[in-house]
Scaffold this motif. Sequence first.
Motif, PDB file in Angstrom:
ATOM      1  N   MET A   1      77.341  52.729 -56.656  1.00  0.00           N
ATOM      2  CA  MET A   1      77.755  53.772 -55.704  1.00  0.00           C
ATOM      3  C   MET A   1      78.113  53.127 -54.363  1.00  0.00           C
ATOM      4  O   MET A   1      77.321  52.396 -53.786  1.00  0.00           O
ATOM      5  N   LYS A   2      79.327  53.408 -53.876  1.00  0.00           N
ATOM      6  CA  LYS A   2      79.755  52.891 -52.567  1.00  0.00           C
ATOM      7  C   LYS A   2      79.626  54.016 -51.536  1.00  0.00           C
ATOM      8  O   LYS A   2      80.216  55.086 -51.698  1.00  0.00           O
ATOM      9  N   TYR A   3      78.861  53.731 -50.503  1.00  0.00           N
ATOM     10  CA  TYR A   3      78.623  54.737 -49.465  1.00  0.00           C
ATOM     11  C   TYR A   3      79.563  54.540 -48.282  1.00  0.00           C
ATOM     12  O   TYR A   3      79.942  53.417 -47.947  1.00  0.00           O
ATOM     13  N   VAL A   4      79.892  55.654 -47.634  1.00  0.00           N
ATOM     14  CA  VAL A   4      80.545  55.597 -46.328  1.00  0.00           C
ATOM     15  C   VAL A   4      79.796  56.569 -45.413  1.00  0.00           C
ATOM     16  O   VAL A   4      79.600  57.744 -45.745  1.00  0.00           O
ATOM     17  N   VAL A   5      79.299  56.048 -44.283  1.00  0.00           N
ATOM     18  CA  VAL A   5      78.603  56.873 -43.302  1.00  0.00           C
ATOM     19  C   VAL A   5      79.629  57.345 -42.274  1.00  0.00           C
ATOM     20  O   VAL A   5      80.323  56.533 -41.654  1.00  0.00           O
ATOM     21  N   ILE A   6      79.721  58.654 -42.120  1.00  0.00           N
ATOM     22  CA  ILE A   6      80.695  59.269 -41.217  1.00  0.00           C
ATOM     23  C   ILE A   6      79.933  59.906 -40.064  1.00  0.00           C
ATOM     24  O   ILE A   6      79.166  60.854 -40.257  1.00  0.00           O
ATOM     25  N   LYS A   7      80.101  59.345 -38.865  1.00  0.00           N
ATOM     26  CA  LYS A   7      79.403  59.877 -37.702  1.00  0.00           C
ATOM     27  C   LYS A   7      80.322  60.816 -36.936  1.00  0.00           C
ATOM     28  O   LYS A   7      81.414  60.445 -36.522  1.00  0.00           O
ATOM     29  N   CYS A   8      79.864  62.051 -36.772  1.00  0.00           N
ATOM     30  CA  CYS A   8      80.669  63.079 -36.118  1.00  0.00           C
ATOM     31  C   CYS A   8      79.942  63.565 -34.872  1.00  0.00           C
ATOM     32  O   CYS A   8      78.842  64.107 -34.961  1.00  0.00           O
ATOM     33  N   GLY A   9      80.535  63.340 -33.705  1.00  0.00           N
ATOM     34  CA  GLY A   9      79.897  63.714 -32.440  1.00  0.00           C
ATOM     35  C   GLY A   9      80.041  65.191 -32.122  1.00  0.00           C
ATOM     36  O   GLY A   9      80.978  65.848 -32.560  1.00  0.00           O
ATOM     37  N   GLY A  10      79.087  65.702 -31.344  1.00  0.00           N
ATOM     38  CA  GLY A  10      79.127  67.113 -30.964  1.00  0.00           C
ATOM     39  C   GLY A  10      80.330  67.460 -30.119  1.00  0.00           C
ATOM     40  O   GLY A  10      80.850  68.572 -30.180  1.00  0.00           O
ATOM     41  N   SER A  11      80.826  66.491 -29.332  1.00  0.00           N
ATOM     42  CA  SER A  11      81.938  66.773 -28.421  1.00  0.00           C
ATOM     43  C   SER A  11      83.254  66.987 -29.158  1.00  0.00           C
ATOM     44  O   SER A  11      84.155  67.651 -28.662  1.00  0.00           O
ATOM     45  N   VAL A  12      83.380  66.424 -30.371  1.00  0.00           N
ATOM     46  CA  VAL A  12      84.631  66.549 -31.128  1.00  0.00           C
ATOM     47  C   VAL A  12      84.553  67.652 -32.171  1.00  0.00           C
ATOM     48  O   VAL A  12      85.568  68.091 -32.710  1.00  0.00           O
ATOM     49  N   PHE A  13      83.349  68.137 -32.430  1.00  0.00           N
ATOM     50  CA  PHE A  13      83.112  69.043 -33.558  1.00  0.00           C
ATOM     51  C   PHE A  13      84.024  70.272 -33.545  1.00  0.00           C
ATOM     52  O   PHE A  13      84.660  70.598 -34.550  1.00  0.00           O
ATOM     53  N   ALA A 168      73.859  53.221 -42.034  1.00  0.00           N
ATOM     54  CA  ALA A 168      74.887  52.404 -42.692  1.00  0.00           C
ATOM     55  C   ALA A 168      74.324  51.042 -43.084  1.00  0.00           C
ATOM     56  O   ALA A 168      74.605  50.531 -44.174  1.00  0.00           O
ATOM     57  N   GLN A 169      73.509  50.455 -42.201  1.00  0.00           N
ATOM     58  CA  GLN A 169      72.884  49.162 -42.511  1.00  0.00           C
ATOM     59  C   GLN A 169      71.997  49.273 -43.739  1.00  0.00           C
ATOM     60  O   GLN A 169      72.031  48.417 -44.627  1.00  0.00           O
ATOM     61  N   SER A 170      71.211  50.340 -43.811  1.00  0.00           N
ATOM     62  CA  SER A 170      70.258  50.481 -44.912  1.00  0.00           C
ATOM     63  C   SER A 170      70.952  50.741 -46.244  1.00  0.00           C
ATOM     64  O   SER A 170      70.413  50.405 -47.303  1.00  0.00           O
ATOM     65  N   LEU A 171      72.155  51.332 -46.194  1.00  0.00           N
ATOM     66  CA  LEU A 171      72.898  51.639 -47.421  1.00  0.00           C
ATOM     67  C   LEU A 171      73.995  50.619 -47.712  1.00  0.00           C
ATOM     68  O   LEU A 171      74.704  50.745 -48.717  1.00  0.00           O
ATOM     69  N   ALA A 172      74.145  49.602 -46.834  1.00  0.00           N
ATOM     70  CA  ALA A 172      75.251  48.637 -46.927  1.00  0.00           C
ATOM     71  C   ALA A 172      76.578  49.390 -47.043  1.00  0.00           C
ATOM     72  O   ALA A 172      77.430  49.099 -47.887  1.00  0.00           O
ATOM     73  N   ALA A 173      76.743  50.384 -46.177  1.00  0.00           N
ATOM     74  CA  ALA A 173      77.879  51.306 -46.248  1.00  0.00           C
ATOM     75  C   ALA A 173      78.947  50.984 -45.215  1.00  0.00           C
ATOM     76  O   ALA A 173      78.655  50.389 -44.171  1.00  0.00           O
ATOM     77  N   LYS A 174      80.173  51.402 -45.500  1.00  0.00           N
ATOM     78  CA  LYS A 174      81.190  51.436 -44.459  1.00  0.00           C
ATOM     79  C   LYS A 174      80.738  52.441 -43.407  1.00  0.00           C
ATOM     80  O   LYS A 174      80.071  53.431 -43.724  1.00  0.00           O
ATOM     81  N   LEU A 175      81.115  52.197 -42.156  1.00  0.00           N
ATOM     82  CA  LEU A 175      80.727  53.089 -41.071  1.00  0.00           C
ATOM     83  C   LEU A 175      81.975  53.542 -40.331  1.00  0.00           C
ATOM     84  O   LEU A 175      82.798  52.723 -39.916  1.00  0.00           O
ATOM     85  N   CYS A 176      82.094  54.855 -40.185  1.00  0.00           N
ATOM     86  CA  CYS A 176      83.283  55.429 -39.550  1.00  0.00           C
ATOM     87  C   CYS A 176      82.850  56.390 -38.449  1.00  0.00           C
ATOM     88  O   CYS A 176      82.192  57.398 -38.714  1.00  0.00           O
ATOM     89  N   PHE A 177      83.199  56.059 -37.206  1.00  0.00           N
ATOM     90  CA  PHE A 177      82.936  56.939 -36.071  1.00  0.00           C
ATOM     91  C   PHE A 177      84.136  57.863 -35.879  1.00  0.00           C
ATOM     92  O   PHE A 177      85.252  57.390 -35.641  1.00  0.00           O
ATOM     93  N   ILE A 178      83.904  59.167 -35.978  1.00  0.00           N
ATOM     94  CA  ILE A 178      84.987  60.136 -35.791  1.00  0.00           C
ATOM     95  C   ILE A 178      85.109  60.468 -34.304  1.00  0.00           C
ATOM     96  O   ILE A 178      84.127  60.840 -33.652  1.00  0.00           O
ATOM     97  N   SER A 179      86.330  60.348 -33.797  1.00  0.00           N
ATOM     98  CA  SER A 179      86.580  60.590 -32.376  1.00  0.00           C
ATOM     99  C   SER A 179      87.739  61.579 -32.224  1.00  0.00           C
ATOM    100  O   SER A 179      88.324  62.021 -33.207  1.00  0.00           O
ATOM    101  N   ASP A 180      88.050  61.923 -30.977  1.00  0.00           N
ATOM    102  CA  ASP A 180      89.212  62.778 -30.720  1.00  0.00           C
ATOM    103  C   ASP A 180      90.342  61.973 -30.090  1.00  0.00           C
ATOM    104  O   ASP A 180      91.284  62.521 -29.537  1.00  0.00           O
ATOM    105  N   ILE A 181      90.222  60.638 -30.180  1.00  0.00           N
ATOM    106  CA  ILE A 181      91.278  59.737 -29.705  1.00  0.00           C
ATOM    107  C   ILE A 181      91.604  58.755 -30.832  1.00  0.00           C
ATOM    108  O   ILE A 181      90.826  58.600 -31.766  1.00  0.00           O
TER     109      ILE A 181
END
Length: 267
Positions: A1-13, A168-181
């Motif tokens: 299983m390949k994980y991707v952690v998607i971080k979504c900030g409150g300001s962009v929600f 992401a470190q614990s799952l050896a996952a790709k990490l994606c920060f979602i932004s509005d830019i």
Amino acid sequence: MKYVVIKCGGSVFDALPPSFYKNIVELHQSGEWQPVIVHGGGPLISSLLDRLGVETTFVNGLRVTTNEVLDVVEMALSGLMNKQIIRKLMEADGNAYGVSGVDGSLLRAVPTEEADSLGFVGEVDKVNTEIIEQIVKQGFIPVISPLGIDQYGQRFNINADMAASSIAQSLAAKLCFISDIPGIYVDEDGKKVTLHQVGSKKIEQLIEDKVIQGGMIPKVRSALSALAQDVPEVSIVNGLAVNSLIDFMNGNQIGTRIILDKEMPHV
């Protein structure tokens, strides 16, 4: 299983289009990737504190977190924000399961070095990945609010970027920060140009030059920390652009990919 952690900030929600959630569901249904969402909720926390008349102070731009403030943080993050994201994923025909970092000690926390002045602000000491894996086995997309707890039952407010990096470190996952830019950009001849790839030394220089500032600083610092702990890839992606998440997962040149300098191609 390949994980991707998607971080979504409150300001962009509030600005994220329905296609963003459809992209997450598509990734999940593809069977190739397992998305894990970590979310913030700063604006909602501030709004609730004002409405409830709970006074807060700031030290160096960071909110001092008392147990009274923590009650509101938990209400905002684990209640309102977490369930809104689950509803959005359900509207996109997805299956999602909300959980707090407090539940099952998912995020075991310790106080930050600035605890004397900041109160109950914590850092992740350990991630209980078994909880995430159990949620995934049931066919759900985990949606995690960034509160932590120590061995004595004390809650801690954790920066969502830092929490996403630790997961992401614990799952050896790709990490994606979602932004509005579109990512990290610089001015060239009066035009904003996105840096599609940037190394650690360049990032430190951009912070020193105040090109990277405010909320972007913990993002890039979290990214470098994650890369140093064998997270394979970290990117900042514009969640407002249609199919940006799918493009990112397909390896297209989108947003800013952050890498360690040793990975930089030699010219």
